[in-house]
Design a protein around this motif. Structure first.
Motif, short mmCIF file in Angstrom:
data_model
loop_
_atom_site.label_atom_id
_atom_site.label_comp_id
_atom_site.label_asym_id
_atom_site.label_seq_id
_atom_site.Cartn_x
_atom_site.Cartn_y
_atom_site.Cartn_z
N SER A 91 0.81 -1.23 0.00
CA SER A 91 0.00 0.00 0.00
C SER A 91 0.83 1.27 0.00
O SER A 91 0.30 2.36 0.14
N GLU A 180 5.13 -4.67 9.90
CA GLU A 180 5.17 -6.10 10.22
C GLU A 180 4.41 -6.50 11.48
O GLU A 180 3.73 -7.53 11.50
N SER A 218 10.59 -10.36 -2.00
CA SER A 218 11.72 -11.04 -1.34
C SER A 218 11.49 -12.54 -1.42
O SER A 218 12.40 -13.31 -1.79
C1 LIG Z 1 3.78 1.95 7.84
C2 LIG Z 1 4.48 0.82 7.19
C3 LIG Z 1 3.91 0.18 6.08
C4 LIG Z 1 4.54 -0.89 5.48
N1 LIG Z 1 3.94 -1.48 4.41
C5 LIG Z 1 4.54 -2.57 3.83
C6 LIG Z 1 3.91 -3.23 2.75
O1 LIG Z 1 2.82 -2.85 2.30
N2 LIG Z 1 4.54 -4.32 2.21
C7 LIG Z 1 5.73 -4.77 2.69
O2 LIG Z 1 6.24 -5.77 2.21
N3 LIG Z 1 6.35 -4.15 3.71
C8 LIG Z 1 5.78 -3.07 4.29
N4 LIG Z 1 6.40 -2.47 5.36
C9 LIG Z 1 7.66 -3.04 5.85
C10 LIG Z 1 7.38 -4.19 6.82
O3 LIG Z 1 7.23 -3.68 8.13
C11 LIG Z 1 8.50 -5.22 6.85
O4 LIG Z 1 9.69 -4.56 7.08
C12 LIG Z 1 8.66 -6.01 5.57
O5 LIG Z 1 7.45 -6.63 5.19
C13 LIG Z 1 9.71 -7.06 5.76
O6 LIG Z 1 9.92 -7.78 4.58
P1 LIG Z 1 11.29 -7.70 3.77
O7 LIG Z 1 12.41 -7.79 4.75
O8 LIG Z 1 11.22 -8.86 2.86
O9 LIG Z 1 11.28 -6.39 3.06
C14 LIG Z 1 5.78 -1.36 5.96
C15 LIG Z 1 6.37 -0.70 7.05
C16 LIG Z 1 5.74 0.38 7.65
C17 LIG Z 1 6.39 1.03 8.80
#
Ligand SMILES: Cc1cc2nc3c(=O)[nH]c(=O)nc-3n(C[C@H](O)[C@H](O)[C@H](O)COP(=O)(O)O)c2cc1C
Ligand code: SF4
Ligand code: FES
Lengths: 441, 160
Positions: A91, A180, A218
């Motif tokens: 999003s 997360e 990922s």
């Molecule tokens: C407000 C906010 C929204 C987030 N939205 C997403 C999202 O839509 N999709 C996503 O993969 N990570 C999103 N993240 C990051 C996740 O918290 C998380 O770090 C991530 O899913 C970890 O996966 P990765 O290490 O494979 O990137 C968001 C973080 C924050 C702070």
């Protein structure tokens, strides 16, 4: 169904099955499908983790945390079940890539979950897809059913004696649920209010069990890493920035679209060659490098930077989520800052005061400012408010709201000044200052 | 029954995949809304019983998620994204055009109950901006003219 694009510079790893009908399991099998998990079944958990570490895959969700390292934090022994949780909440404004993976290659996500499970000793995985993506939920449901029907999921997978289950889940509209810990709350059937860390999810996650949370891209990279070998994947990008990335090009470019390019690809080429440059003979003003939560780049900065995590980290900035939004010279930066803040104000979960009040206050100030009711002191105040949110909240949404705001004030201060003293927006020919009184104190 | 037996049986089945009864609540709310049109008091009472929560606990969850609503709306919900990528490619004009054409504002419903309108945040169609979702269907690379054709198509569907 979103259009696919291509460019000769693309290196297709994650997107190599796009447009080939691989959502159907028979087609997926013809395209090396479910071979990576069989390879992983013959390896020790540590070997799988080491292969991912070697690949230098870093989280594609935005933060760029090394995936192999994240997996290694999961304790070997655990009284509670362990879980893999795929973040398909996509999003972040500017980001539209996980959508394509889920549409064109859902089995690669399932296979990635299984490999992650083998690596950390989990036997269950959940794939969480945002509520708006209903057609993708349907595609994923069908893919999971097919995988069970083939016996690839369930009991004794591929005759290994091991069991593995994958489930789908959906949200119902909330950006914050992409964070997360809020994601886990939502999956547990609650409001998406984050959890305080530590403990980190790798130790205490879903229903108290150790949980690996990874972005769709990922996880979808993992089967390719197993097939081509971690080193080959790593070699596609600069050191410590392995592999490719789906860049979502949008805004003022001639050829918007999602392109898979090696990490470290120059931003200038991304905009002018891949994206075909700026329409209507205009010039570049600014670039949002990776979703609305990142520091914006000026045209000069964009000219000289490469798209990998460390090139941005060196500047104290972030590569982000892959959402590259291009702004031409007729874009009003005050209006842009206002639209971004309106988003964060809408999405703040309201738990902490700096985020809840800060986003609301900033939205009000920027609204008044853009309408011509701004005062000189507001400019510093906007930055001061944003700075005071930074690092003072329970989750990074507060930072995400502060970061673009601070960078816009710092880098385009003159545009704020151009709105002062009741002057109409210089970029809007129809701008009128009728909505708000000009404050005089 | 508040929701169809088929949907209810599907929920009962899905709930078995989770260690706690409430885990599947958010999807259950959304799928119930798709069938009933909105989250009615009866839906809340039914799901509260099913998940062994209080009705207040369910209401707490409902109020968090932006897709969930507690009032009926039009048959086709026109959701216009005005976030950054769409804004840069004319979403504000598109949204104004929808307002004028339909004669309603944000979260309004036309008198004949055919359309509702909503300004929404990023729907993951940024590279195909400006984008609109009508119920769950995406419409991308829109202009006011293309939008008219989209609306006409939905209008025709109600007449059949
Ligand atoms: C407000 C906010 C929204 C987030 N939205 C997403 C999202 O839509 N999709 C996503 O993969 N990570 C999103 N993240 C990051 C996740 O918290 C998380 O770090 C991530 O899913 C970890 O996966 P990765 O290490 O494979 O990137 C968001 C973080 C924050 C702070
Ligand atoms: S920073 Fe904002 S979204 Fe995050 S916990 Fe605090 S109030 Fe909620
Ligand atoms: S900004 Fe409109 S779909 Fe992403």
């Amino acid at each position: 169904m979103a259009d696919l694009v291509s460019h000769p510079d693309e290196v297709r790893v994650v997107s190599k099955r796009f447009g080939k009908g691989a959502a159907d399991i028979e087609t997926y099998l013809k395209l090396e499908g479910y071979q990576a998990v069989q390879k992983a079944l013959k390896m020790q958990p540590d070997e799988i983790i080491n292969e991912v570490k070697t690949s230098s895959l870093r989280g594609r969700g935005g933060a760029g945390f090394p995936t192999g390292m994240k997996w290694s934090f999961v304790p070997k022994e655990s009284a509670k079940p362990k879980y893999i949780l795929v973040n398909g909440d996509e999003s972040e404004p500017g980001t539209c890539k996980d959508r394509l993976i889920l549409e064109h290659d859902p089995h690669a996500v399932i296979e990635g979950v299984m490999i992650a499970g083998l690596a950390v000793g989990a036997q269950k995985g959940f794939i969480y897809i945002r509520g708006e993506y209903r057609y993708l939920v349907d595609i994923m449901r069908k893919a999971i059913t097919e995988a069970y029907a083939k016996g690839y999921l369930g009991k004794n997978i591929f005759g290994s004696g091991k069991d593995f289950d994958v489930y789908w889940h959906t949200g119902a509209g909330a950006y914050e649920v992409g964070e997360e810990s809020a994601l886990m709350e939502s999956l547990e059937g609650k409001r998406g209010i984050p959890r305080i860390r530590p403990p980190f999810p790798a130790v205490v996650g879903l229903w108290g069990g150790p949980t690996v949370i990874n972005n769709v891209e990922s996880i979808a990279s993992v089967p390719h890493i197993m097939m081509m070998g971690g080193q080959k994947f790593a070699d596609l990008g600069p050191p410590k920035n392995g592999g490719t990335r789906l860049f979502c090009l949008s805004g003022h470019v001639n050829k918007p679209g999602v392109y898979e390019l090696p990490l470290g690809y120059p931003m200038k080429k991304l905009i002018y060659e891949v994206g075909g440059g700026i329409p209507n003979g205009r010039k570049l003003k600014a670039v949002v490098p990776g979703g609305s939560s990142t520091f914006l780049l000026t045209a000069e900065e964009a000219d000289g930077i490469n798209c990998d995590f460390d090139s941005f980290a060196k500047r104290g900035e972030f590569l982000g989520s892959g959402g590259v939004v291009v702004l031409d010279d007729q874009t009003c930066m005050v209006k842009f800052a206002l639209r971004v803040m309106k988003f964060y104000q809408h999405e703040s979960c309201g738990w902490c005061i700096p985020c809840r009040e800060g986003t609301d206050w900033l939205k009000k100030t920027l609204t008044r400012f853009h309408a011509g009711g701004g005062l000189k002191k507001d400019i510093d105040n906007i930055k001061y408010l944003a700075q005071n949110m930074l690092g003072r909240t329970f989750c990074p949404l507060g930072d995400a709201a502060a970061i673009p705001t601070m960078s816009i004030v710092d880098k385009w201060r003159s545009e704020f000044e151009a709105h002062l003293e009741g002057k109409p927006c210089p970029f809007d020919p129809n701008a009128k200052i009728t909505e708000l009184p000009v404050l005089t104190h | 029954m508040v929701i169809s037996d088929k949907l209810d049986a599907f929920f009962t089945d899905k709930m078995k995949e989770y260690p706690t009864k409430r885990s599947f609540l958010v999807p259950m709310l959304l799928y119930s809304q798709d069938e009933v049109g909105y989250i009615s008091d009866d839906v809340i009472a039914h799901l509260a019983k099913k998940t062994e929560l209080t009705e207040l606990e369910v209401r707490n969850v409902v109020s968090y998620y932006s897709m969930l609503r507690t009032q009926p709306i039009g048959k086709f919900n026109v959701q216009v994204c005005t976030n950054i990528s769409c804004m840069l490619r004319g979403a504000d004009d598109l949204y104004e055009h929808c307002k004028k054409t339909l004669g309603i504002g944000h979260k309004g419903t036309t008198a004949d109950g055919v359309f509702s309108l909503e300004e929404v945040e990023c729907i993951g169609a940024c590279s195909w901006a400006p984008a609109v979702q009508v119920n769950y269907d995406f419409h991308e690379n829109l202009t006011p003219d293309k939008m008219n054709a989209v609306l006409d198509n939905y209008r025709k569907r109600t007449k059949q």
